[in-house]
Design a protein around this motif. Structure first.
Motif, short mmCIF file in Angstrom:
data_model
loop_
_atom_site.label_atom_id
_atom_site.label_comp_id
_atom_site.label_asym_id
_atom_site.label_seq_id
_atom_site.Cartn_x
_atom_site.Cartn_y
_atom_site.Cartn_z
N SER A 75 0.82 -1.21 0.00
CA SER A 75 0.00 0.00 0.00
C SER A 75 0.85 1.26 0.00
CB SER A 75 -0.91 0.02 1.22
OG SER A 75 -1.78 -1.08 1.19
N THR A 76 0.50 2.18 -0.88
CA THR A 76 1.11 3.50 -0.94
C THR A 76 -0.03 4.52 -1.01
OG1 THR A 76 1.19 3.68 -3.36
CG2 THR A 76 3.05 2.57 -2.27
N ARG A 77 0.31 5.78 -1.09
CA ARG A 77 -0.74 6.78 -1.18
C ARG A 77 -1.46 6.73 -2.52
NH1 ARG A 77 0.23 11.76 -3.48
NH2 ARG A 77 2.26 11.98 -4.47
N ASN A 78 -0.87 6.07 -3.53
CA ASN A 78 -1.48 5.94 -4.85
C ASN A 78 -2.28 4.66 -5.03
OD1 ASN A 78 -0.42 8.39 -5.83
ND2 ASN A 78 1.53 7.39 -6.26
N THR A 79 -2.13 3.71 -4.10
CA THR A 79 -2.85 2.44 -4.22
C THR A 79 -4.35 2.70 -4.21
OG1 THR A 79 -1.05 1.33 -3.05
CG2 THR A 79 -3.13 0.12 -3.24
N CYS A 80 -5.06 2.02 -5.09
CA CYS A 80 -6.51 2.21 -5.16
C CYS A 80 -7.21 0.89 -5.43
CB CYS A 80 -6.84 3.24 -6.24
SG CYS A 80 -6.23 2.77 -7.86
N ILE A 81 -8.52 0.94 -5.38
CA ILE A 81 -9.35 -0.23 -5.65
C ILE A 81 -10.18 0.09 -6.88
CG2 ILE A 81 -11.17 -1.75 -4.80
CD1 ILE A 81 -10.24 -1.00 -1.93
N VAL A 82 -10.00 -0.71 -7.92
CA VAL A 82 -10.80 -0.56 -9.13
C VAL A 82 -11.96 -1.55 -8.99
CG1 VAL A 82 -10.83 -0.71 -11.65
CG2 VAL A 82 -8.74 0.02 -10.47
N VAL A 83 -13.17 -1.03 -8.90
CA VAL A 83 -14.36 -1.87 -8.74
C VAL A 83 -14.85 -2.22 -10.14
CG1 VAL A 83 -16.68 -2.04 -7.78
CG2 VAL A 83 -14.91 -0.76 -6.55
N VAL A 84 -14.88 -3.52 -10.42
CA VAL A 84 -15.24 -4.01 -11.75
C VAL A 84 -16.40 -4.99 -11.67
CG1 VAL A 84 -12.94 -3.69 -12.75
CG2 VAL A 84 -13.51 -5.84 -11.65
N GLU A 85 -17.09 -5.13 -12.78
CA GLU A 85 -18.14 -6.13 -12.89
C GLU A 85 -17.59 -7.24 -13.77
OE1 GLU A 85 -22.73 -6.62 -14.43
OE2 GLU A 85 -21.92 -4.63 -14.07
N VAL A 86 -17.53 -8.45 -13.23
CA VAL A 86 -17.00 -9.60 -13.97
C VAL A 86 -18.06 -10.69 -14.03
CG1 VAL A 86 -14.60 -9.12 -13.34
CG2 VAL A 86 -15.96 -10.63 -11.91
N VAL A 87 -17.85 -11.61 -14.93
CA VAL A 87 -18.74 -12.77 -15.04
C VAL A 87 -17.99 -13.97 -14.46
CG1 VAL A 87 -20.01 -14.27 -16.60
CG2 VAL A 87 -19.90 -11.81 -17.05
N LEU A 88 -18.53 -14.53 -13.37
CA LEU A 88 -17.96 -15.72 -12.74
C LEU A 88 -19.04 -16.79 -12.68
CD1 LEU A 88 -16.04 -14.17 -9.70
CD2 LEU A 88 -15.04 -15.14 -11.76
N GLY A 90 -20.94 -17.77 -14.90
CA GLY A 90 -22.12 -17.32 -15.61
C GLY A 90 -22.92 -16.23 -14.94
N GLU A 91 -22.45 -15.73 -13.79
CA GLU A 91 -23.16 -14.68 -13.07
C GLU A 91 -22.34 -13.41 -13.02
OE1 GLU A 91 -24.83 -15.37 -9.21
OE2 GLU A 91 -25.24 -17.46 -9.67
N SER A 92 -23.01 -12.28 -13.12
CA SER A 92 -22.36 -10.99 -12.99
C SER A 92 -22.03 -10.75 -11.51
CB SER A 92 -23.29 -9.89 -13.50
OG SER A 92 -22.68 -8.65 -13.39
N THR A 93 -20.78 -10.39 -11.24
CA THR A 93 -20.30 -10.22 -9.88
C THR A 93 -19.48 -8.94 -9.78
OG1 THR A 93 -20.12 -12.63 -9.68
CG2 THR A 93 -18.95 -11.33 -8.04
N ILE A 94 -19.64 -8.22 -8.70
CA ILE A 94 -18.86 -7.01 -8.45
C ILE A 94 -17.67 -7.39 -7.58
CG2 ILE A 94 -18.85 -4.68 -7.47
CD1 ILE A 94 -20.65 -4.98 -9.93
N ILE A 95 -16.47 -7.01 -8.05
CA ILE A 95 -15.23 -7.32 -7.33
C ILE A 95 -14.34 -6.08 -7.35
CG2 ILE A 95 -13.07 -8.65 -7.44
CD1 ILE A 95 -14.61 -11.00 -8.42
N GLY A 96 -13.64 -5.85 -6.26
CA GLY A 96 -12.64 -4.80 -6.21
C GLY A 96 -11.28 -5.40 -6.52
N ALA A 97 -10.48 -4.68 -7.27
CA ALA A 97 -9.14 -5.15 -7.63
C ALA A 97 -8.12 -4.09 -7.21
CB ALA A 97 -9.04 -5.41 -9.12
N LEU A 98 -7.16 -4.49 -6.39
CA LEU A 98 -6.10 -3.56 -5.97
C LEU A 98 -5.19 -3.23 -7.15
CD1 LEU A 98 -4.99 -5.08 -2.54
CD2 LEU A 98 -6.21 -2.94 -2.91
#
Length: 167
Positions: A75-88, A90-98
């Motif tokens: 973790s740094t001051r620039n680290t962020c979480i990109v919240v994406v919608e993926v298909v897992l 066969g279902e749409s799922t919201i996941i955060g990616a560092l």
């Protein structure tokens, strides 16, 4: 600009993991968050950083660097979480990616994108949609639906399942 040229143009969110720049289709991105408190969940795979509270919803957060066999995110001051919608499964799922940092949204047309490199049978590159050319560098365009599988997020794989079934 003709209609065909306009439809060939796509927007991508670019972000940094280590010294490399990656991109995902903005249609998959729900939002970008500053790094917030992540609650770890016991007995989950190492790539699972934990969960966050996103406006009252529990959202799992994965360490994208570890999904790509890189060193764990620091973790740094620039680290962020990109919240994406993926298909897992066969279902749409919201996941955060560092991500180490988010760069910008860019436009690329199909002429600026080359196919993912074919490296061989043992190296998995199906999660790379293509290589975007920008100035003198390449940007790896990820197919976020293929970066991780439901089995990886559960901490299992077909190899582990077969081994456990044989035991």
């Amino acid at each position: 600009m003709s209609m065909a040229e306009m439809t060939d143009m796509r927007q991508y969110l670019t972000f940094r993991l280590g010294s490399e720049i990656f991109a995902i289709d903005v249609a998959k991105v729900r939002e970008v968050l500053d790094l917030t408190a992540i609650t770890p969940i016991p007995r989950t795979p190492e790539l699972m950083a934990g969960v966050i509270n996103l406006r009252g919803s529990v959202v799992p957060v994965v360490d994208l660097r570890q999904c790509l066999d890189m060193a764990k995110t620091v973790s740094t001051r620039n680290t962020c979480i990109v919240v994406v919608e993926v298909v897992l499964d066969g279902e749409s799922t919201i996941i955060g990616a560092l991500a180490d940092s988010v760069e910008e949204v860019i436009d690329l047309d199909s002429a600026q994108i080359q196919p993912a490199p074919r490296i061989g049978m043992q190296v998995r590159v199906d999660f790379i949609r293509g290589m975007g050319k920008r100035e003198n560098s390449f940007i790896m365009i990820l197919d976020i639906d293929r970066v991780f599988t439901a089995e990886e997020l559960r901490g299992t794989s077909t190899e582990n399942t077969a081994t456990e079934a044989a035991a």
